[in-house]
Design a protein around this motif. Structure first.
Motif, PDB file in Angstrom:
ATOM      1  N   PHE A 237     -12.114  -6.964   0.868  1.00 19.45           N
ATOM      2  CA  PHE A 237     -11.193  -6.278  -0.040  1.00 19.45           C
ATOM      3  C   PHE A 237     -11.481  -6.629  -1.498  1.00 19.45           C
ATOM      4  O   PHE A 237     -11.438  -5.767  -2.372  1.00 19.45           O
TER       5      PHE A 237
ATOM      6  N   GLN B 295      -6.306   0.675  -0.561  1.00 15.31           N
ATOM      7  CA  GLN B 295      -7.083  -0.142   0.368  1.00 15.31           C
ATOM      8  C   GLN B 295      -6.213  -1.263   0.919  1.00 15.31           C
ATOM      9  O   GLN B 295      -5.585  -2.006   0.159  1.00 15.31           O
TER      10      GLN B 295
ATOM     11  N   ASN C 104       0.810  -1.212   0.000  1.00 17.41           N
ATOM     12  CA  ASN C 104       0.000   0.000   0.000  1.00 17.41           C
ATOM     13  C   ASN C 104       0.856   1.282   0.000  1.00 17.41           C
ATOM     14  O   ASN C 104       0.671   2.150   0.861  1.00 17.41           O
TER      15      ASN C 104
END
Length: 238
Positions: A229, A212, A207
């Motif tokens: 997710f 996310q 990330n």
């Protein structure tokens, strides 16, 4: 990560033969000679498949099979029963107890290997898949390459194994102890907090732009690949 197979067999020569051939196929193999020891072992760690002899000291294979089918965590565990009993009634009894397959001794090793592969393919196709994907993350085992939204992700060996393990079990929560056991191995003695360090590294690499986070922390329980997710990623691509 290769599929883990537990061989429960008290004949030393046969155990050696099975270990050698399963190792050669790339499986992670553990052997136990007693039924009661196998029962204890299976409560600690559930493999991907069990090769189970019918006649065992301590606890018979048929009784162990019954116990495994009665537990939620091993209810669907693939089991191949090995036995010298070749009568149809005994084969029916073994299958009725919960064994998925049944092989009579002496048997062909290539046949056993084919049945192992077939059971694993049906029970857990992700263990044999070349490419694992979840949301916008894709891991190619052959190329040892990870991409997110088409962007290459450079992972260290431990972070790669962690991600691979999570991708094999999306949504399932694993404790630090379970992750140490499955990713680092039972013979490696390191502090459980090491898991937190590597999870942190994996998150940071996956990330870098504030995307996310695919990894969910479950307070007091451990970590999981967040099953929400995948749906969020899918919505973002529509």
């Amino acid at each position: 990560m290769n599929a883990r197979i537990l061989v429960v067999e008290d004949e030393e020569a046969l155990t050696t033969l099975l270990r050698y051939n399963l190792d050669a196929e790339g499986y992670e193999v553990e052997t136990v000679a007693r039924g009661d020891d196998a029962d204890t072992r299976l409560k600690e760690r559930v493999p991907d498949l069990v090769v189970l002899d019918w006649m065992l000291p301590g606890l018979s294979g048929i009784e162990l099979c019954r116990r495994l089918r009665a537990r939620p965590e091993t209810k669907s565990l693939p089991i191949i029963m090995l036995t010298a009993r070749g009568e149809e009634s005994e084969r029916v009894r073994g299958l009725a107890t919960g064994a998925d397959d049944y092989i009579v001794k002496p048997f062909s090793v290539p046949e056993l290997l084919a049945r192992v592969k077939g059971l694993l393919r049906r029970a857990a196709p992700e263990r044999l898949a070349t490419v694992l994907s979840f949301g916008d993350i894709e891991l190619d085992r052959d190329k040892r390459r990870v991409v997110r939204s088409g962007r290459p992700i450079d992972l260290g060996p431990t972070e790669y194994r962690l991600l691979e393990f999570f991708l094999e079990h999306p949504g399932r929560v694993f404790s630090r102890e379970q992750l140490l056991d499955s990713v680092w191995g039972r013979d490696i003695y390191i502090d459980e907090r090491t898991v937190d360090v590597h999870i942190g590294r994996l998150r940071k690499i996956l990330n870098p732009r504030g995307e996310q986070d695919p990894i969910r922390t479950v307070r007091g329980a451990g970590y999981a690949l967040d099953d929400r997710f995948a749906s969020i990623s899918a919505e973002q691509t529509i």
